[in-house]
Design an enzyme around this catalytic site. Sequence first.
Site: not given
Ligand code: NAD
Length: 512
Positions: A262, A296
């Site tokens: 997602e 998102c």
């Molecule tokens: P992010 O990608 O920075 O982090 C998401 C998660 O991944 C966090 O829990 C983070 O700690 C973890 N993470 C980071 N590095 C990792 C790794 N190497 N391995 C595994 N996990 C790791 O995203 P964010 O800044 O927290 O959220 C914003 C983004 O999320 C935006 O792009 C938004 O569009 C997206 N989002 C999408 C949806 C959807 O349903 N499509 C919903 C909410 C947010």
Amino acid sequence: MEFLEKLGIEKNNFGACTGRKWYMPKTGELIAVSSPADGKLIAFVRPVSNEEYETVVKTAQAAFSHWRLVPAPKRGEIVRQIGLKLREHKEDLGRLVSYEMGKSLQEGLGEVQEMIDICDFAVGQSRMLHGFTMHSERAHHRMYEQYHPAGIISIITAFNFPVAVWAWNAMIAAVCGNVSIWKPATQVPLSAIATQKIIGKVLRENDLPEGIFSMITGEGSVIGESLLNDRRIPLISFTGSVPIGRHAAEVVAKRLGKTILELSGNNAVILTEHADLKLALPAVVFGAVGTAGQRCTTTRRLIIHDAVYDKVKSVLLKAYQGLRIGNPLDEKNHVGPLIGMGAVTAFNKALEAVEEQGGRILFGGDTLDGPGYESGCYVVPALVEAENDFPIVQAETFGPILYLIRYKGSVTNAIALQNDVRQGLSSAIFTTDMRQAEEFLAATGSDCGIANVNIGTSGAEIGGAFGGEKETGGGRESGSDAWKAYMRRQTVTINYGKEMPLAQGIRFDLEN
Ligand code: NAD
């Protein structure tokens, strides 16, 4: 703060939990969690170490061998009780979500309501884990499909929905017979800890074993990486940005595990010359500035027909001038803070880039300081005239920037612009012309996972399957038949006859 106390948030918080039991790692730097609303420190969390990680995964494995044998409607009963417990704590948890993440109090409460709603949905689903039956081509044979639980599901969530996305996954996964390990985003672990404490009460009241709902906190690059690489975890549900989601997909695919992805959106609203602007413009403003542009499904691009462009621009300018920006816990405010200084920098850089690429900032873009804005995370939502093919418009900047894009001619041109980005999450058209609406919904229309007519892009009802196409990742969660992704599918054939018909009429005449 009273709500922190009521939710059991202490100054130093344990970083791992297997349901009722908490683990305080002996080593590791404390994570300081502060609020983007006022910049104040809320509490510390000790991230999980390798030792606790092993304990959590092994406990989950043991729990799965028990939980998968509990009849699905009985699993649903536990989820029903979780929904009731969340109702009792809605006010406090909603307040914490708002304070820790920076979304408005109404949105914080709304997020907890989504958790409650998905619990209700999952209870019903627990009696509907249906498979098809089909007619066999062989005499005295019966065929059907059944769905079994998959095992341990890891749920890695983004900062902007600190609790709801977990519930979408965990409640459906649980009625399906799975156990889950949640890794919340590093910026918002306290909402996860509070949630875990609330559901822990239900697990205790029902004397359930440890490991059905677990949680670990820590850096994504450390503990998230352990989850991605762990062969004991058949399914990773990942919510977050495209770059990290792509990495997650690659790592999990390498071990032939499964993912539900997602990822980022770049959502557009099309306003045709037949749009009812009274309906459209409140939805556009809410979609663009709600949660300070950190959903998102936030509206990022507004594709406007030439005939109504100037009118739309002038109404939006007026609306943006009237926005109240400030503490999200104050219900009078429309726009709260960004999550942190990194997000403010990204917002500023995007605005610099748009000007370099030929766009024009019509309004906003400032960072606020002074009383009420001490955290440094408050920005004025920006209205920008741009072209769809600017590199910056093609990217998702996670903040309140709305690009106004003009189109001429038929709605086909608007749809082409709307689809001409790499992401494919949410899309909307405002029109009172039935032909335009149907063109938008046709196979040649919107290429997004969500397509709305006369409704904005922001948010979604839990009853539908939620997710998007292209770089948004293709995952679906929450309602409809999204539950199937959490199960392993099995085709069963039973021969109740006295013959063994082999494929392609092959015969073995064996004497016995
Ligand atoms: P992010 O990608 O920075 O982090 C998401 C998660 O991944 C966090 O829990 C983070 O700690 C973890 N993470 C980071 N590095 C990792 C790794 N190497 N391995 C595994 N996990 C790791 O995203 P964010 O800044 O927290 O959220 C914003 C983004 O999320 C935006 O792009 C938004 O569009 C997206 N989002 C999408 C949806 C959807 O349903 N499509 C919903 C909410 C947010």
